[in-house]
Design a protein around this motif. Sequence first.
Motif: not given
Length: 256
Positions: A66, A76, A78, A92, A98, A103, A125-127
């Motif tokens: 984050d 990213i 998603d 992002a 959250s 993230l 980055c990856k969610i």
Amino acid sequence: MPPLYLSSTSRALYRVFIAPYTSTPMQNPHTLPPPSKLLLPHTTIRTKVWKKDTQRHALSDAYILDNAIKSPYVNIVDTQSRFLQNIPINQAMRRFDSSLYHLVQVQPGRVDEFGQPDPNHLPTCKIISKADLRQQHKTKLDIQRKAAKGGVGKGAGIKNLELNWAIDGNDLRHRLEKMKGFLMEGRKVEVLLGPKRKGRQATMEECEKVLQKIREAVAECKGSGESKKPEGRVGGVVTLVFQGKKVEREEADVEG
């Protein structure tokens, strides 16, 4: 003093068993402990001290999450496994809830000679859901604890490998050799495949060929294989997870 008519043996006994008590001043009865205290057995109280588990850390100690991601722009992946490029970090962060997701930076970016982020090599980055990330972290700690006890090899951690579908053949061979090395050390390897940000886009045939070469490389590592079902879409973003098996070095037979 003992009477003079006592024998030497009696005198010795008198000095040991009687004289010490007759020479001791009488104690004030008010200073003596109560009878109940005198009857109680002497008990040693041991305070239990809990040893701190040094393996228990917050997720933020193990991952870059984050607001700790410092790059102003990121690529990213998603929750639908879509690969989105060059996204402002504040945008992002608004793409997920959250309270349920983090993230997570899975691949660091590069910086130029002045220390500024390289726009051609942004962090990826990856969610990831908080529940999945906690489970991943728990698995990682379990591996570390087993390694400390000699249960698994020291290198049994998770490694991330990022590839694009239009990757050059020589570069792909180099990356796959690195992947094979990780697998033979008993590591888990997560391969993230995505489209190239700039330049020629790979055809579907080329994408399938890259997947084939990855799986062939894994097959060369005895005991290694896919540990979970692939996620994503070929030509878009695909995540592959392989579990390696540590290869013990066997002594070669020497003839003669």
